[in-house]
Design a protein around this motif. Structure first.
Motif, PDB file in Angstrom:
ATOM      1  N   ASN A 159      28.307 -42.259 -14.654  1.00  0.00           N
ATOM      2  CA  ASN A 159      29.040 -41.489 -13.647  1.00  0.00           C
ATOM      3  C   ASN A 159      30.401 -42.103 -13.334  1.00  0.00           C
ATOM      4  O   ASN A 159      31.315 -41.411 -12.894  1.00  0.00           O
ATOM      5  CB  ASN A 159      28.213 -41.394 -12.355  1.00  0.00           C
ATOM      6  N   MET A 160      30.525 -43.412 -13.562  1.00  0.00           N
ATOM      7  CA  MET A 160      31.790 -44.092 -13.307  1.00  0.00           C
ATOM      8  C   MET A 160      32.717 -44.086 -14.527  1.00  0.00           C
ATOM      9  O   MET A 160      33.875 -44.508 -14.446  1.00  0.00           O
ATOM     10  CB  MET A 160      31.524 -45.539 -12.870  1.00  0.00           C
ATOM     11  N   GLU A 161      32.162 -43.637 -15.683  1.00  0.00           N
ATOM     12  CA  GLU A 161      32.934 -43.516 -16.924  1.00  0.00           C
ATOM     13  C   GLU A 161      33.585 -44.842 -17.323  1.00  0.00           C
ATOM     14  O   GLU A 161      34.741 -44.897 -17.743  1.00  0.00           O
ATOM     15  CB  GLU A 161      33.988 -42.404 -16.804  1.00  0.00           C
ATOM     16  N   LEU A 162      32.802 -45.916 -17.205  1.00  0.00           N
ATOM     17  CA  LEU A 162      33.313 -47.247 -17.551  1.00  0.00           C
ATOM     18  C   LEU A 162      32.438 -47.953 -18.579  1.00  0.00           C
ATOM     19  O   LEU A 162      32.679 -49.108 -18.912  1.00  0.00           O
ATOM     20  CB  LEU A 162      33.400 -48.123 -16.289  1.00  0.00           C
ATOM     21  N   LEU A 163      31.431 -47.256 -19.101  1.00  0.00           N
ATOM     22  CA  LEU A 163      30.465 -47.925 -19.965  1.00  0.00           C
ATOM     23  C   LEU A 163      31.061 -48.291 -21.329  1.00  0.00           C
ATOM     24  O   LEU A 163      30.442 -49.017 -22.103  1.00  0.00           O
ATOM     25  CB  LEU A 163      29.220 -47.056 -20.154  1.00  0.00           C
ATOM     26  N   HIS A 164      32.244 -47.799 -21.618  1.00  0.00           N
ATOM     27  CA  HIS A 164      32.914 -48.185 -22.865  1.00  0.00           C
ATOM     28  C   HIS A 164      33.522 -49.589 -22.777  1.00  0.00           C
ATOM     29  O   HIS A 164      33.886 -50.181 -23.796  1.00  0.00           O
ATOM     30  CB  HIS A 164      34.037 -47.187 -23.200  1.00  0.00           C
ATOM     31  N   THR A 165      33.595 -50.133 -21.545  1.00  0.00           N
ATOM     32  CA  THR A 165      34.190 -51.456 -21.375  1.00  0.00           C
ATOM     33  C   THR A 165      33.131 -52.541 -21.551  1.00  0.00           C
ATOM     34  O   THR A 165      31.957 -52.357 -21.221  1.00  0.00           O
ATOM     35  CB  THR A 165      34.832 -51.608 -19.987  1.00  0.00           C
ATOM     36  N   GLU A 167      32.896 -55.348 -19.935  1.00  0.00           N
ATOM     37  CA  GLU A 167      32.445 -55.836 -18.635  1.00  0.00           C
ATOM     38  C   GLU A 167      31.302 -54.988 -18.086  1.00  0.00           C
ATOM     39  O   GLU A 167      30.295 -55.524 -17.601  1.00  0.00           O
ATOM     40  CB  GLU A 167      33.615 -55.832 -17.649  1.00  0.00           C
ATOM     41  N   ARG A 168      31.437 -53.658 -18.192  1.00  0.00           N
ATOM     42  CA  ARG A 168      30.400 -52.749 -17.690  1.00  0.00           C
ATOM     43  C   ARG A 168      29.122 -52.882 -18.524  1.00  0.00           C
ATOM     44  O   ARG A 168      28.017 -52.870 -17.980  1.00  0.00           O
ATOM     45  CB  ARG A 168      30.941 -51.322 -17.729  1.00  0.00           C
ATOM     46  N   GLN A 169      29.252 -52.997 -19.831  1.00  0.00           N
ATOM     47  CA  GLN A 169      28.078 -53.145 -20.692  1.00  0.00           C
ATOM     48  C   GLN A 169      27.367 -54.469 -20.421  1.00  0.00           C
ATOM     49  O   GLN A 169      26.128 -54.506 -20.340  1.00  0.00           O
ATOM     50  CB  GLN A 169      28.499 -53.061 -22.160  1.00  0.00           C
ATOM     51  N   ASP A 170      28.134 -55.539 -20.281  1.00  0.00           N
ATOM     52  CA  ASP A 170      27.526 -56.850 -19.997  1.00  0.00           C
ATOM     53  C   ASP A 170      26.794 -56.824 -18.653  1.00  0.00           C
ATOM     54  O   ASP A 170      25.699 -57.401 -18.515  1.00  0.00           O
ATOM     55  CB  ASP A 170      28.594 -57.936 -19.989  1.00  0.00           C
ATOM     56  N   GLN A 171      27.397 -56.172 -17.651  1.00  0.00           N
ATOM     57  CA  GLN A 171      26.765 -56.065 -16.333  1.00  0.00           C
ATOM     58  C   GLN A 171      25.438 -55.325 -16.436  1.00  0.00           C
ATOM     59  O   GLN A 171      24.421 -55.731 -15.852  1.00  0.00           O
ATOM     60  CB  GLN A 171      27.697 -55.342 -15.366  1.00  0.00           C
ATOM     61  N   SER A 183       9.735 -61.540 -21.615  1.00  0.00           N
ATOM     62  CA  SER A 183       8.987 -60.831 -22.665  1.00  0.00           C
ATOM     63  C   SER A 183       9.873 -59.871 -23.448  1.00  0.00           C
ATOM     64  O   SER A 183       9.459 -59.339 -24.476  1.00  0.00           O
ATOM     65  CB  SER A 183       7.830 -60.046 -22.051  1.00  0.00           C
ATOM     66  N   CYS A 184      11.098 -59.651 -22.977  1.00  0.00           N
ATOM     67  CA  CYS A 184      12.011 -58.736 -23.652  1.00  0.00           C
ATOM     68  C   CYS A 184      12.567 -59.405 -24.907  1.00  0.00           C
ATOM     69  O   CYS A 184      13.258 -60.420 -24.836  1.00  0.00           O
ATOM     70  CB  CYS A 184      13.155 -58.339 -22.722  1.00  0.00           C
ATOM     71  N   THR A 185      12.246 -58.831 -26.069  1.00  0.00           N
ATOM     72  CA  THR A 185      12.699 -59.406 -27.335  1.00  0.00           C
ATOM     73  C   THR A 185      13.917 -58.683 -27.887  1.00  0.00           C
ATOM     74  O   THR A 185      14.554 -59.174 -28.827  1.00  0.00           O
ATOM     75  CB  THR A 185      11.573 -59.356 -28.375  1.00  0.00           C
ATOM     76  N   SER A 186      14.233 -57.529 -27.305  1.00  0.00           N
ATOM     77  CA  SER A 186      15.388 -56.772 -27.787  1.00  0.00           C
ATOM     78  C   SER A 186      15.886 -55.851 -26.684  1.00  0.00           C
ATOM     79  O   SER A 186      15.095 -55.170 -26.026  1.00  0.00           O
ATOM     80  CB  SER A 186      15.003 -55.940 -29.027  1.00  0.00           C
ATOM     81  N   CYS A 187      17.195 -55.840 -26.461  1.00  0.00           N
ATOM     82  CA  CYS A 187      17.798 -54.943 -25.476  1.00  0.00           C
ATOM     83  C   CYS A 187      19.205 -54.610 -25.971  1.00  0.00           C
ATOM     84  O   CYS A 187      20.078 -55.482 -25.997  1.00  0.00           O
ATOM     85  CB  CYS A 187      17.845 -55.590 -24.098  1.00  0.00           C
ATOM     86  N   GLU A 188      19.422 -53.356 -26.379  1.00  0.00           N
ATOM     87  CA  GLU A 188      20.667 -52.959 -27.001  1.00  0.00           C
ATOM     88  C   GLU A 188      21.253 -51.730 -26.307  1.00  0.00           C
ATOM     89  O   GLU A 188      20.523 -50.888 -25.784  1.00  0.00           O
ATOM     90  CB  GLU A 188      20.458 -52.641 -28.489  1.00  0.00           C
ATOM     91  N   LEU A 189      22.574 -51.641 -26.361  1.00  0.00           N
ATOM     92  CA  LEU A 189      23.292 -50.509 -25.786  1.00  0.00           C
ATOM     93  C   LEU A 189      24.359 -50.084 -26.776  1.00  0.00           C
ATOM     94  O   LEU A 189      25.187 -50.898 -27.182  1.00  0.00           O
ATOM     95  CB  LEU A 189      23.922 -50.907 -24.447  1.00  0.00           C
ATOM     96  N   GLN A 190      24.333 -48.797 -27.173  1.00  0.00           N
ATOM     97  CA  GLN A 190      25.307 -48.344 -28.150  1.00  0.00           C
ATOM     98  C   GLN A 190      25.737 -46.903 -27.869  1.00  0.00           C
ATOM     99  O   GLN A 190      24.961 -46.104 -27.332  1.00  0.00           O
ATOM    100  CB  GLN A 190      24.736 -48.446 -29.566  1.00  0.00           C
ATOM    101  N   LEU A 191      26.975 -46.604 -28.236  1.00  0.00           N
ATOM    102  CA  LEU A 191      27.520 -45.262 -28.063  1.00  0.00           C
ATOM    103  C   LEU A 191      26.985 -44.357 -29.164  1.00  0.00           C
ATOM    104  O   LEU A 191      26.997 -44.714 -30.342  1.00  0.00           O
ATOM    105  CB  LEU A 191      29.047 -45.315 -28.123  1.00  0.00           C
TER     106      LEU A 191
END
Length: 420
Positions: A159-165, A167-171, A183-191
């Protein structure tokens, strides 16, 4: 001509706890603006105690008295102001009536994927983090593996349209890792782009289940799981009347009904999708669990609603939305038990906010584990629906062969969705 953007949306915060905040919107008018405003208010977890709104067809003035709901995350008032500004027509151009428009570009869709150990309430805890970050869930695919691990796929927009940055992805990933634990062995974020298939993900429903979930009739007796529990039958006392004698130019629409979360949004959504224009309205405070709404309205052509058939159709549509704004049933899907929740999608394509959040909150409170979850859209009963499907795991308290246990689950989920 115009007015400074600082004056378009004004939020006056409460001076003492328990008092409402006052939100004022003063901008050019457009079709469906009231619906858009109420949707944002609902999305931020706010309850509208009362409201006044008026327009001359060119300029509108809206005042809302709101309080945060107890189950809502902390309200980010600056973000709320920005979201409200985003749906207001530009104030830097001459005054004129803005037709209803859709966004020229779809928001970017991101895939959030993680693998970790399963536990009670995990899905809601993740959903809560996404809500606090103002990341909207568009679709989800949750799968439990034989070794009690979960592979979750969330299709989200920002909603803030900042996920391409970065800083926002790391947060986002940092907050998720804090919830998922070691227990988390994988956590990924991709466009993945701005286009994805929202109709994918929900297996086809049987004709019997679909008829029960999407039925539109108002029956005096409802014997299936869609039926209301005895202390919720006050929903059926909704009264909708139309009067053309009090104004030479407008039809008076009066509504008296039981209060629920998002009530004003449901009414405004129905009027928006029916091409009804509102000239003036007052949403009164609750009285013994009921609300009153007075609206002076016109058809799209600027005329009163004189046709008896159109009057009846509008009243019926409003009554249906007030009785079942969200459909909740439990159905068998082969050997599995599925909780199905459905809500109408606006003609603009927008779904209802916080449904996934509320359902997972209710199931967490009941300590019912979710084996898998999916969100998709289905066309039925001449409209589009957003459907949430949850395959549930039995526990010692809730045996799904027991109809009483099923009804308790449906009742708790519906109460959470309705804000009761």
């Amino acid at each position: 001509m115009g007015i400074p953007s600082d004056d378009v949306v004004v939020i006056q915060k409460a001076k003492t706890p328990g008092e409402p905040c006052v939100i004022t919107v003063n901008c050019p008018d457009k079709t469906g603006l009231g619906c858009d405003i109420c949707r944002i208010i609902l999305d931020f977890g706010l309850y509208i105690k009362k409201a006044d709104f008026s327009t001359d067809g060119i300029w509108c003035y809206v005042v809302l008295w709101v309080v945060p709901r107890s189950s809502s995350p902390m309200v980010k008032w600056l973000n709320l102001e920005n979201q409200l500004l985003s749906v207001c027509p530009s104030c830097s151009v001459p005054y004129y009536f803005y037709p209803q428009t859709t966004s020229s570009s779809s928001p970017a869709v991101y895939l959030l994927k993680f693998l970790c150990s399963d536990r009670n309430g995990l899905l809601h805890d993740v959903t809560k983090i996404l809500s606090e970050l103002e990341l909207a869930i568009q679709r989800v695919k949750v799968t439990t593996t034989p070794d009690d691990r979960v592979l979750d796929l969330f299709f989200i927009t920002d909603n803030m349209e900042l996920l391409h940055t970065k800083e926002r992805q790391d947060q986002t990933l940092e907050k998720l890792h804090a919830v998922l634990g070691e227990s988390c062995t994988s956590c990924e974020l991709q466009l993945i782009g701005s286009v994805y298939d929202s109709h994918h993900g929900i297996p086809s429903l049987s004709p019997v289940v679909a008829e029960e979930l999407f039925r539109c009739e108002l029956l005096d007796k409802e014997t299936r799981s869609q039926a209301l529990s005895p202390d919720m039958t006050k929903l059926k006392n909704a009264n909708v009347t139309i009067d053309n004698s009090l104004s030479p130019a407008h039809t008076l629409l009066q509504i008296h009904c039981a209060d629920h979360k998002g009530l004003l949004y449901d009414i405004m959504r129905t009027l928006k999708d029916s091409n009804i224009k509102i000239a003036y309205g007052r949403f009164s405070p609750t009285t013994k669990g009921y609300r009153d709404l007075d609206l002076f309205i016109q058809q799209k052509d600027g005329k009163k609603i004189q046709d008896p058939e159109k009057q009846s159709a509008l009243c019926l549509s409003l009554k249906v939305e007030m009785l079942h704004p969200l459909r909740v049933i439990i159905a068998n899907r082969g050997p599995d038990t599925a909780l199905l929740v459905a809500n109408p999608v606006e003609l603009s394509g927008k779904g209802r906010p916080l449904v996934f959040y509320d359902v997972t909150l209710a199931l967490k409170a009941l300590r019912i584990c979710i084996f898998s979850a999916e969100i998709g859209r289905i066309a039925a009963s001449d409209r589009e629906w957003e459907v949430y499907s949850f395959l549930l795991e039995e526990n010692s308290k809730f045996q799904f062969s027991n109809m009483v246990a099923k009804n308790q689950i449906v009742d708790r989920v519906r109460r959470t969705l309705m804000g009761w």
